[in-house]
Design an enzyme around this catalytic site. Sequence first.
Site, PDB file in Angstrom:
ATOM      1  N   LYS A  18     -25.051  44.317 -47.270  1.00 33.18           N
ATOM      2  CA  LYS A  18     -26.197  43.969 -47.971  1.00 33.18           C
ATOM      3  C   LYS A  18     -26.860  44.823 -47.489  1.00 33.18           C
ATOM      4  O   LYS A  18     -27.661  45.209 -48.724  1.00 33.18           O
ATOM      5  CB  LYS A  18     -26.115  42.720 -46.964  1.00 33.18           C
ATOM      6  CG  LYS A  18     -27.863  42.388 -46.805  1.00 33.18           C
ATOM      7  CD  LYS A  18     -28.288  41.558 -48.281  1.00 33.18           C
ATOM      8  CE  LYS A  18     -29.881  41.371 -48.534  1.00 33.18           C
ATOM      9  NZ  LYS A  18     -30.259  41.279 -46.920  1.00 33.18           N
ATOM     10  N   GLY A  58     -22.783  35.192 -44.083  1.00 31.42           N
ATOM     11  CA  GLY A  58     -23.257  36.631 -43.837  1.00 31.42           C
ATOM     12  C   GLY A  58     -22.836  37.214 -42.098  1.00 31.42           C
ATOM     13  O   GLY A  58     -21.807  37.997 -42.533  1.00 31.42           O
ATOM     14  N   HIS A  59     -23.897  36.579 -41.258  1.00 28.27           N
ATOM     15  CA  HIS A  59     -23.554  37.186 -40.026  1.00 28.27           C
ATOM     16  C   HIS A  59     -21.545  36.903 -39.277  1.00 28.27           C
ATOM     17  O   HIS A  59     -21.054  37.860 -39.561  1.00 28.27           O
ATOM     18  CB  HIS A  59     -24.066  36.585 -39.255  1.00 28.27           C
ATOM     19  CG  HIS A  59     -25.567  37.558 -39.478  1.00 28.27           C
ATOM     20  ND1 HIS A  59     -26.621  36.240 -40.143  1.00 28.27           N
ATOM     21  CD2 HIS A  59     -26.250  38.449 -39.169  1.00 28.27           C
ATOM     22  CE1 HIS A  59     -28.305  36.720 -39.831  1.00 28.27           C
ATOM     23  NE2 HIS A  59     -28.075  38.574 -39.463  1.00 28.27           N
ATOM     24  N   MET A  72     -26.957  35.841 -49.041  1.00 26.01           N
ATOM     25  CA  MET A  72     -27.528  35.712 -47.836  1.00 26.01           C
ATOM     26  C   MET A  72     -28.348  36.307 -46.963  1.00 26.01           C
ATOM     27  O   MET A  72     -28.138  37.869 -47.007  1.00 26.01           O
ATOM     28  CB  MET A  72     -26.548  34.917 -47.159  1.00 26.01           C
ATOM     29  CG  MET A  72     -25.946  34.481 -47.709  1.00 26.01           C
ATOM     30  SD  MET A  72     -24.647  33.048 -46.697  1.00 26.01           S
ATOM     31  CE  MET A  72     -23.724  31.721 -48.268  1.00 26.01           C
ATOM     32  N   SER A  73     -29.684  35.947 -47.280  1.00 24.13           N
ATOM     33  CA  SER A  73     -30.180  36.609 -45.591  1.00 24.13           C
ATOM     34  C   SER A  73     -31.064  35.522 -45.058  1.00 24.13           C
ATOM     35  O   SER A  73     -31.669  34.789 -45.864  1.00 24.13           O
ATOM     36  CB  SER A  73     -31.519  37.836 -46.589  1.00 24.13           C
ATOM     37  OG  SER A  73     -32.516  38.124 -46.177  1.00 24.13           O
TER      38      SER A  73
HETATM   39  P1  AMP Z   1     -29.974  40.913 -39.517  1.00 20.60           P
HETATM   40  O1  AMP Z   1     -29.729  40.587 -38.870  1.00 20.60           O
HETATM   41  O2  AMP Z   1     -30.191  41.185 -41.019  1.00 20.60           O
HETATM   42  O3  AMP Z   1     -29.818  42.843 -39.222  1.00 20.60           O
HETATM   43  O4  AMP Z   1     -28.278  41.918 -40.459  1.00 20.60           O
HETATM   44  C1  AMP Z   1     -27.268  41.726 -39.350  1.00 20.60           C
HETATM   45  C2  AMP Z   1     -25.960  42.251 -39.676  1.00 20.60           C
HETATM   46  O5  AMP Z   1     -25.347  41.142 -41.079  1.00 20.60           O
HETATM   47  C3  AMP Z   1     -26.267  43.555 -41.162  1.00 20.60           C
HETATM   48  O6  AMP Z   1     -25.416  44.752 -40.597  1.00 20.60           O
HETATM   49  C4  AMP Z   1     -26.729  43.422 -42.093  1.00 20.60           C
HETATM   50  O7  AMP Z   1     -25.738  44.565 -43.129  1.00 20.60           O
HETATM   51  C5  AMP Z   1     -25.392  41.555 -41.767  1.00 20.60           C
HETATM   52  N1  AMP Z   1     -25.962  40.980 -43.201  1.00 20.60           N
HETATM   53  C6  AMP Z   1     -26.723  40.320 -43.641  1.00 20.60           C
HETATM   54  N2  AMP Z   1     -27.145  39.775 -44.623  1.00 20.60           N
HETATM   55  C7  AMP Z   1     -25.836  39.728 -44.947  1.00 20.60           C
HETATM   56  C8  AMP Z   1     -24.849  39.143 -45.850  1.00 20.60           C
HETATM   57  N3  AMP Z   1     -25.384  38.461 -47.005  1.00 20.60           N
HETATM   58  N4  AMP Z   1     -23.286  39.856 -45.781  1.00 20.60           N
HETATM   59  C9  AMP Z   1     -22.987  40.159 -45.786  1.00 20.60           C
HETATM   60  N5  AMP Z   1     -23.816  41.265 -44.015  1.00 20.60           N
HETATM   61  C10 AMP Z   1     -24.699  40.897 -43.818  1.00 20.60           C
END
Ligand code: AMP
Length: 280
Positions: free
Chosen positions: A149, A36-37, A184-185
């Site tokens: 997401k 995702g990132h 994805m997370s």
């Molecule tokens: P995070 O590291 O979880 O704070 O996410 C950083 C960025 O990645 C944020 O803009 C999230 O929305 C994006 N993001 C996280 N998971 C996904 C995903 N599965 N698909 C698309 N973007 C994602």
Amino acid sequence: MTMKVINTIPEMRRWRQGNSSHTTALVPTMGFLHEGHLSLIREAKEKAELTVVSIYVNPTQFAPGEDLDKYPRDFERDEALCRAEGVDVVFYPSNNEMYPAGHKTYVVTDDLAGILCGQSRPTHFRGVTTIVAKLFNIIRPDTAVFGQKDAQQALIIRRMNTDLNFGINIVTAPIVRETDGLAMSSRNKYLSDQHRKEAAVLYQSLQMARREFESGKRDFVTIKNKMQDHILQNSSANIDYIEYRDAETLDSVNAETESILFLLAAYFGKTRLIDNIILT
Ligand code: AMP
């Protein structure tokens, strides 16, 4: 250009000033990078000449008792992934750099920060808007890329960008999913094998909403109840909320609403997962 890792605000500013003739896109993240990132990074590279990825687990967006301490971290792996994607700079500051003693100022988006995820996480979005405003001021990107997401987050950032006149081009990139549909997370890592299997119900319920919508149904309460039944009957999840809102404003849906955002949050054990779909 070889990738630089920058840890301090003065060095980040110097790099930006030294590259002011190039367009720059920022991808803010909390690290533990997944596909995702990486999709956001690829989007950033399309949009600008230079790409900065920030990796920072931002304490102000976690409430006491949330998962700040156990949030997964692997900087070396993240660094290698960024290098392989052709990122120009990884901005990787310390807590002391971002929140030196005496920090008092927060950015708050009234109303938007208190609904949906903000109901169960009342201080979350002010932490997000504060850190993103700081990153915008430090890096001064032309473009910043966020993931769909976190739909509410992306809308709040757009609102902040407009209201505070940052003038940054905000891009929202589509949700990247596992093969069973689970978004994805970084937090998926917390799930037990059983919960990981069950978690596919979230995307399934959103797909149910899509099918209902595409077959012409506009009774959103009934759609929401079907989604809820599907999740409760096929998993051990505790639902935090299932809601439908105007996809542009997060206002309640009315006759004029063009796109509808179905959003949900659910706990699998202690792990809180979110997902959403836009129906147009
Ligand atoms: P995070 O590291 O979880 O704070 O996410 C950083 C960025 O990645 C944020 O803009 C999230 O929305 C994006 N993001 C996280 N998971 C996904 C995903 N599965 N698909 C698309 N973007 C994602």
